[in-house]
Every structure is written in structure tokens, then in C-alpha cells.
Scaffold this motif. Structure first.
Motif, PDB file in Angstrom:
ATOM      1  N   LEU A 161      13.055  -6.346  -6.298  1.00  0.00           N
ATOM      2  CA  LEU A 161      11.600  -6.321  -5.575  1.00  0.00           C
ATOM      3  C   LEU A 161      11.148  -7.585  -4.837  1.00  0.00           C
ATOM      4  N   GLU A 162      10.577  -7.213  -3.827  1.00  0.00           N
ATOM      5  CA  GLU A 162       9.965  -8.150  -2.914  1.00  0.00           C
ATOM      6  C   GLU A 162       8.845  -8.911  -3.070  1.00  0.00           C
ATOM      7  N   LEU A 163       8.823 -10.064  -2.997  1.00  0.00           N
ATOM      8  CA  LEU A 163       7.649 -10.972  -3.537  1.00  0.00           C
ATOM      9  C   LEU A 163       6.669 -11.198  -2.384  1.00  0.00           C
ATOM     10  N   ALA A 164       5.444 -11.127  -2.825  1.00  0.00           N
ATOM     11  CA  ALA A 164       4.552 -11.615  -1.882  1.00  0.00           C
ATOM     12  C   ALA A 164       4.917 -12.952  -1.118  1.00  0.00           C
ATOM     13  N   ASP A 165       5.011 -13.820  -1.756  1.00  0.00           N
ATOM     14  CA  ASP A 165       5.457 -15.151  -1.048  1.00  0.00           C
ATOM     15  C   ASP A 165       6.652 -15.019  -0.546  1.00  0.00           C
ATOM     16  N   TYR A 217      13.795 -13.226 -18.737  1.00  0.00           N
ATOM     17  CA  TYR A 217      12.510 -12.441 -18.414  1.00  0.00           C
ATOM     18  C   TYR A 217      11.395 -13.400 -19.074  1.00  0.00           C
ATOM     19  N   LEU A 224       4.689 -12.810 -11.175  1.00  0.00           N
ATOM     20  CA  LEU A 224       4.733 -12.953  -9.433  1.00  0.00           C
ATOM     21  C   LEU A 224       4.205 -11.902  -9.074  1.00  0.00           C
ATOM     22  N   GLU A 225       3.472 -12.092  -7.766  1.00  0.00           N
ATOM     23  CA  GLU A 225       2.897 -11.055  -6.956  1.00  0.00           C
ATOM     24  C   GLU A 225       3.950 -10.593  -5.899  1.00  0.00           C
ATOM     25  N   LEU A 226       3.965  -9.060  -5.984  1.00  0.00           N
ATOM     26  CA  LEU A 226       4.772  -8.491  -5.222  1.00  0.00           C
ATOM     27  C   LEU A 226       4.243  -7.995  -3.807  1.00  0.00           C
ATOM     28  N   ALA A 227       5.256  -7.893  -3.014  1.00  0.00           N
ATOM     29  CA  ALA A 227       4.760  -7.655  -1.612  1.00  0.00           C
ATOM     30  C   ALA A 227       4.222  -6.267  -1.524  1.00  0.00           C
ATOM     31  N   HIS A 271       4.801  -3.720 -12.614  1.00  0.00           N
ATOM     32  CA  HIS A 271       5.668  -2.696 -12.132  1.00  0.00           C
ATOM     33  C   HIS A 271       6.576  -2.318 -13.301  1.00  0.00           C
ATOM     34  N   LEU A 274      14.115  -3.860 -10.620  1.00  0.00           N
ATOM     35  CA  LEU A 274      13.323  -5.077 -11.075  1.00  0.00           C
ATOM     36  C   LEU A 274      13.669  -6.202 -10.056  1.00  0.00           C
ATOM     37  N   VAL A 299       5.013  -8.507 -10.926  1.00  0.00           N
ATOM     38  CA  VAL A 299       6.178  -8.057 -11.976  1.00  0.00           C
ATOM     39  C   VAL A 299       5.925  -7.041 -13.107  1.00  0.00           C
ATOM     40  N   VAL A 322      12.708 -10.814  -6.429  1.00  0.00           N
ATOM     41  CA  VAL A 322      12.688 -11.405  -7.892  1.00  0.00           C
ATOM     42  C   VAL A 322      14.018 -12.218  -8.241  1.00  0.00           C
TER      43      VAL A 322
END
Lengths: 323, 323
Positions: free
Chosen positions: B189-193, B152, A189-192, A200, B186, A197, B197
Motif C-alpha cells: 500500500l502507498e503511504l500518504a507521506d 503488525y 499510517l495514512e494511505l495515499a 484498509h 497490505l 492502514v 507500507v
């Protein structure tokens, strides 16, 4: 990680044999040969198949350990295969670890444990053992030199393992990028804030080990990075300069020596590659097995084929890695 | 999840007792009382403290199970506490599960297993047991009605557990938002979309269960959502309409009945709240313990205090949840 790296250098072999027996991987005449031995020792008739298979797993493992002990530095028993048989299986897991340790092998317990801090502290006894009330003698029930751990709970779920590893001169390996197809669902998953992930997690893992860097430049906190992700593995190698890699997914899962080469450092260190089915199940592809063999002959075949496969893997890795 | 929900409704009590014994939680005279019994049964003198503590854990657990069996629907033994003692401990884990199951309790094995598909399939025998070669009798070594799992590795690490749960009429609970402080590292975490998480994991978990929704509207794939995150828990309740919650972190970890109320649905169902130390360690805060007590009297105190604490918890939850 120094003990593991020393063992790899001594054998000139950065590979580990996964001791992941299943019913399909053990010749049936070996299992059958323990029918009488087990029958008197179980609590109920229903328990016989599990108890019988557990004993067969142990003999199978011993044959393989004896066959590869002089050429590989380490073995990695996967505890799931043993838990599948209940407590009979767990006993054999511990016996297998002890037997391998007695043969001088580094024992990497693939247990993938992880929980909140107080619970992780209990799991960390896998490494630290049980101390008697006077703080004197230590009983080491598991005989593991390292265990794999799961990072989903963050630092406080990992710290107890790191502390235990330091105290006992052992190591851990945290999951970063696993070899299975759906590992992408969460790990990629792409993080903001940029990155993914697993990247990170990689940074967390590098940080978890920072106080424990040994003589060879690697910390006691390794990372699990699947052979099925060669490009990502190469990038992680640069991103995690003090983190030793355990690389599953070689062989049966599709990874090749070329795929894993980028996960090693410029000196040919920094990683150890696991193969399980490709070695312990090599007898099935040998063309030399027959159902009419005795149990002893079948175990000899298992051992011979495991040794040949382990040597092949070693030699392939040497070409790819020791450039 | 129907069996668990039925049991909760029968007892009018959405709580589960965590059977997580540690050396500090068992009165020392209870441990001491097994010194002679154990000495003849171990392989080495170093093993005595672990074996002795394991037997003490079992008697401690039995006392608690007997004390709460008529008021709680379920128990949740945490396998880490038992693995800490080696195979002696694992035996007692399985014996504890069996004893609780025999007393009619739903047994939630807190094992937090997770691995790639073929390995997860081995772990899934925790639920499905071991079938004999003829496909006839099934041996159930673990006696668990559900297990916790780690997400995970993604879908292929979970599917084998779901399949086993369906076959055996059992359940699983996947970690979503854990109760520990560093869970945020973990899981938050903020996701780009968009989203975090743990919210992405929540959507996966809801999807993993979609084919297994039972009579009460909940699937066989539950979620672990810590009591220490009340607002997030409330939001997850809406986000995961078919996912039953296992809520740890009540009591000793800081969660209150008010904190968990939002994790239940409008009918007062949808969640079960765990307390471990708050119940099994209640004797230590009772003011009624003395070192001069006999082992039997100490166990009676453990049992009495556990029952009182379990009733308190039940009554607090009833007020907060059954609105």
C-alpha cells in the motif's frame, strides 16, 4: 459466529475471561505444592521450574474455569504464556482448552498465527484437527472454537483458516486495531488513497468473511479491536457491519465499559470484551490473601475473586451495552 | 547476527534448509513403520495418526539434518507444520531444534510470533528460556538460536524479543516483504507521506536493531524479504544497511539464485536463503523412489537427495553471490 453469539445471549454476558497465567499471577504456595509431583517426571533438573509452573498454571486455570463457567460464555487462553514454559506449557495450553470446552465454554485460542498460504494451511489444523488416513475419525488436539490470526500476509494467509472454520463450524478473529501503545506505528499510517492502514485491513477482514455470514448476521471472520481506541472502534463498528469484534484491553490495560459500548451494535450484540489480569489476578487486590494460606485456600481465593470480578465486569457491560 | 554469519562463512554457504515436513513429504513406509511404537503411548485411538506422523517427522528431520550438517550453516523448522499435529507435533518441533543444535547447526525457529508488549515478553522466552527461582540455571526448552516475528503491533511488540536476543546472544527476523502472492494487499500500500507500507516497516526494523550491531556490521534484528521480489529486495538491501535478510521463496516458490543475488551486500554477506520443499522433498523428483522400498531405504533416499539438492543450491548461490 453463531455459537459464540448464542452463548453470549444465554449468559447475557458479552465478556470473555483471558486465561493468561504468569508466575506473578499464581499464588506461590500453589506453585510450591507441585514440587514433588514434578520432580520424577522431567528429563533434567533444569526443567523442574518450568514443569512445576506448568502444572500450577493448569490447576490455577481449572479453579478459574470452575468459578466462572456458569456466568461467562467464553475463555481466551493466550498461548504465549504457555509457550514461555516450553512444551510443558503447550501441553497445559491444550489441556486448559479441553477442560474449558468440557465445561461448555467457547474456547478462543489467542494464538495470533499468520503465514503464507501453505503454512497457514498447516496452522489451520488448530481448527480442523487431524483426520486419519481413511478420512474418518478426526482428532482435535487443540480444542479451540476459534483462533486469532495476523493479517500482515494478506488474503492467501487467511483463506485456509476461513475454510477450516467453515468445515469445523468454528471462527477466526483477525487483528485490525490492537490495544497496545505502539500499534499506531503501523496501523495508523495514512494511505495515499485515503484512510489508514487499519481501515484498509478492516475492509479486507469484512470481505474475508462475506461468504460465511450466519443466522445472527455476523461472519466467521471476526476482528480484534482494542478497547483503548473507543472512537475508532465505534467507526469500525459502522464500517464492518458483518464482523464480530473481540475487544481486548479492558481493565488492566485501561479500557472501560463506556469505552467499549460503541463497539456493539444497536441490539447490544457484535462484540465480546476480554479481561485477563483484571479477573485472574483479582485475588491480589482483594486484601484477603496471606502467604500463610494453604495452596487449596489460595486457589479458593483465586476462584472467589475471579468470580466476583467476572460478575462485576458482566454487570458493568450490561449497563453500558444492553441499553 | 555474528554467530550466523560466522557459520555461513565457515561453510561458504548462505543457505538454510527449511524443515517443514508434511504428510506428503514423508515416504509412506516411514510413517507406517511407527504404527506399533505409537499405539501404546496415546490417550485415544483418534490420536494415533497424529502421533505416528509426529514420530515420522522426527526421523525424517534427523535423516535430513545428518545429511546436510556438514554443508549448511543453519536449519529453519516451520512450527506450523508441527502445530498441525497438536502437542505431539510441538514436542517434535522442540526435539528437532535440539537435535539440529547438537549437530552444531544454527536453528532458526520460524514461528512468526507477535503480540502486545506483555505477551511478546512471554513469547520471548523462546529465546531466553526459563530461569529458576534463584535466578540460577536456565532451562532452554525450544533450542532456537533465532525466531521470526510479525511487526503488525509495532515497537512494543518487538522490544521484548530484542532484549531477550541480546541477553541470550541470539537473533530475530521481522517480516518485511513476504514471498506470497497476496503479500501486496497490505505490504505494498502507498503511504500518504511517500513510500509503501513494507518500506516503512523496513525503516522500523532497521531502527529496532540499531543498538545491537555486531562485529560483522549487522544487528540482531534481521528482516524477512521474499525471493519472489528481487527488485524490492535489492532496494531494501540499500535501505537497511545493518539488517541481515532471511530470504524465503527460493526453489519451490519460484525464486532463483539470480533473484536473490541483489539481497546480498558487496562482500557476499547480508543474507541467508531458505529452501524447504526443494531440499526435503527432493526425493520425490529423483526417479529413485519406489513404494516397495523399506522404511530405512526410503529415509536413506530422502537423505541422499536432500544432500544433493543442498549442494546444488549452495553451488548456485556461490556462483550468484560470491562474485
Amino acid at each position: 459466529m453463531d455459537r459464540l453469539i448464542d452463548a453470549i445471549e444465554e449468559k447475557q454476558n458479552p465478556s470473555v475471561v483471558g486465561l493468561d497465567p504468569t508466575e506473578a499471577l499464581v499464588p506461590p504456595q500453589v506453585v510450591a505444592s507441585f514440587a514433588d509431583e514434578v520432580r520424577g517426571e522431567v528429563d533434567s533438573p533444569e526443567e523442574v521450574p518450568a514443569a512445576q509452573l506448568a502444572v500450577a498454571f493448569y490447576e490455577f486455570n481449572r479453579a478459574i474455569i470452575d468459578a466462572v463457567a456458569d456466568i461467562v460464555p467464553a475463555v481466551k487462553p493466550q498461548i504465549a504464556m504457555y509457550e514461555a514454559l516450553g512444551t510443558n506449557g503447550v501441553d497445559v495450553y491444550a489441556m486448559t482448552c479441553e477442560y474449558a470446552a468440557d465445561r461448555g465454554l467457547y474456547v478462543l485460542g489467542d494464538v495470533k498465527r499468520g503465514d503464507i498460504g501453505s503454512t497457514a494451511a498447516a496452522y489451520a489444523h488448530h481448527l480442523s484437527g487431524v483426520r486419519d488416513a481413511d478420512g474418518g475419525a478426526v482428532y482435535d488436539p487443540w480444542h479451540e472454537d476459534a483462533v486469532t490470526v495476523n493479517p500482515y500476509l494478506g488474503t492467501d494467509g487467511i483463506t485456509p483458516f476461513v475454510d477450516a472454520a467453515v468445515d469445523a463450524n468454528k471462527d477466526i478473529f483477525a487483528l485490525v486495531r490492537t490495544s497496545n501503545p505502539s500499534s499506531s506505528e503501523l496501523q495508523e499510517l495514512e494511505l495515499a488513497d485515503g484512510g489508514k492502514v487499519y481501515e484498509h485491513v478492516a475492509d479486507l477482514v469484512e470481505r474475508w468473511g462475506v461468504e460465511t455470514i450466519g443466522d445472527h448476521g455476523y461472519s466467521r471472520v471476526g476482528a480484534v479491536v482494542g478497547a483503548t481506541h473507543p472512537e475508532e472502534g465505534r467507526a469500525l463498528r459502522n464500517r464492518m457491519p458483518h464482523t464480530f469484534f473481540l475487544v481486548p484491553g479492558y481493565g488492566a490495560q485501561g479500557g472501560t465499559a463506556a469505552d467499549v459500548a460503541g463497539m456493539f451494535d444497536a441490539d447490544g450484540s457484535g462484540a465480546i470484551v476480554n479481561s485477563s489480569r483484571g479477573i485472574i489476578g483479582a485475588w491480589r487486590k482483594s486484601g484477603r490473601y496471606s502467604e500463610s494460606m494453604s495452596a487449596d485456600d489460595a486457589l479458593d481465593l483465586v476462584a472467589d475473586c475471579a468470580r466476583e470480578a467476572a460478575i462485576d465486569m458482566r454487570d458493568n457491560l450490561r449497563v453500558a451495552v444492553y441499553r
